[in-house]
Design an enzyme around this catalytic site. Structure first.
Site, PDB file in Angstrom:
ATOM      1  N   ILE A  49      20.036  71.096  56.038  1.00 50.63           N
ATOM      2  CA  ILE A  49      20.588  70.865  53.460  1.00 50.63           C
ATOM      3  C   ILE A  49      19.440  70.393  53.228  1.00 50.63           C
ATOM      4  O   ILE A  49      19.509  69.031  53.979  1.00 50.63           O
ATOM      5  CB  ILE A  49      21.332  71.020  53.794  1.00 50.63           C
ATOM      6  CG1 ILE A  49      23.035  72.461  53.769  1.00 50.63           C
ATOM      7  CG2 ILE A  49      22.295  70.348  52.542  1.00 50.63           C
ATOM      8  CD1 ILE A  49      24.526  71.806  54.126  1.00 50.63           C
TER       9      ILE A  49
ATOM     10  N   GLU B  71      24.710  69.113  59.476  1.00 51.81           N
ATOM     11  CA  GLU B  71      24.065  69.340  57.909  1.00 51.81           C
ATOM     12  C   GLU B  71      23.195  70.816  58.634  1.00 51.81           C
ATOM     13  O   GLU B  71      22.391  71.500  57.544  1.00 51.81           O
ATOM     14  CB  GLU B  71      23.515  68.698  57.036  1.00 51.81           C
ATOM     15  CG  GLU B  71      22.154  68.731  57.497  1.00 51.81           C
ATOM     16  CD  GLU B  71      22.231  66.961  57.693  1.00 51.81           C
ATOM     17  OE1 GLU B  71      20.916  65.412  57.873  1.00 51.81           O
ATOM     18  OE2 GLU B  71      23.225  66.107  58.776  1.00 51.81           O
TER      19      GLU B  71
END
Length: 233
Positions: A110, A152
């Site tokens: 991300i 992430e």
């Protein structure tokens, strides 16, 4: 079993009735007792005792099986995203490499996730991770395996996919993430992802395959983010 109050009560009750039946049988050898008293305390006590004992052990086995299943699920599933854990993914990847060669790895990061945490807080970051994980599940096929790699980063094992299918799925994930709007405290958080892709080659090990995907991901992020980069080796 002392810490399991339900099972403990069953077993204590069972041993009480069995002890009462044994005591009655022993006293019957010394004293002549009424037949009804013997039947009630000895025969009925044995029946009740064994029923409670069986039920207590069966309850313990059932509860133990449920707890074992829950522990296994926790070890295999990431609590926040409900995707597979990194260790479980590695086990499945090694198994799939032994079974077939037509597979690919998508390593997904991300973009700017640290900024999201700093600007909105960790709670917002957790919501972003959950929402993305759900979107990821929608984009991959039922035969594919998705896991939370770390922080992430996420990883997907595409099984039985050629180069075109791999590219299409990777682009589908990127495009759908770009359209994802995460609401948090009346704010809208938009996110994008960078994806590194590596496909199976003869004799390649799982760690080498993942390393290739990591290199592609690193290049995708350094060259502008929000893109898919495929290993062409």
């Amino acid at each position: 079993m002392k810490h399991n109050t339900v099972v403990h009560k069953y077993l204590l009750s069972a041993f009480f009735f069995l002890f009462l039946a044994l005591l009655t049988d022993s006293l019957d050898e010394i004293f002549i007792q009424p037949w009804l008293l013997t039947a009630l305390l000895e025969d009925l006590g044995q029946v009740i005792g064994f029923i409670l004992l069986f039920h207590g052990i069966n309850t313990w086995i059932t509860q133990n099986s449920v707890q074992t299943g829950e522990l296994k699920k926790r070890s295999e599933t990431d609590e926040l995203t409900e995707l597979y854990t990194r260790s479980h993914f590695n086990n499945m990847l090694n198994n799939k490499l032994l079974e077939q060669s037509n597979l690919s790895i998508l390593l997904i990061n991300i973009d700017n996730f640290k900024t999201i945490n700093e600007q909105y807080g960790q709670s917002a970051g957790d919501i972003v991770l959950k929402r993305f994980a759900n979107k990821l599940k929608d984009c991959v096929r039922k035969t594919d395996i998705a896991a939370r790699w770390n922080g992430e980063e996420f990883i997907v094992l595409l099984i039985g996919s050629d180069n075109q299918i791999t590219k299409d799925i990777a682009e589908l994930i990127r495009e759908n993430t770009e359209l994802l709007c995460v609401e948090y405290n009346q704010d809208i958080i938009n996110i994008t992802v960078s994806i590194g892709v590596a496909s199976y080659q003869d004799g390649i090990k799982s760690c080498e395959l993942i390393h290739q995907a990591e290199q592609c991901l690193s290049e995708a992020k350094s060259s502008g983010k929000n893109k898919v980069l495929i290993d062409n080796k």
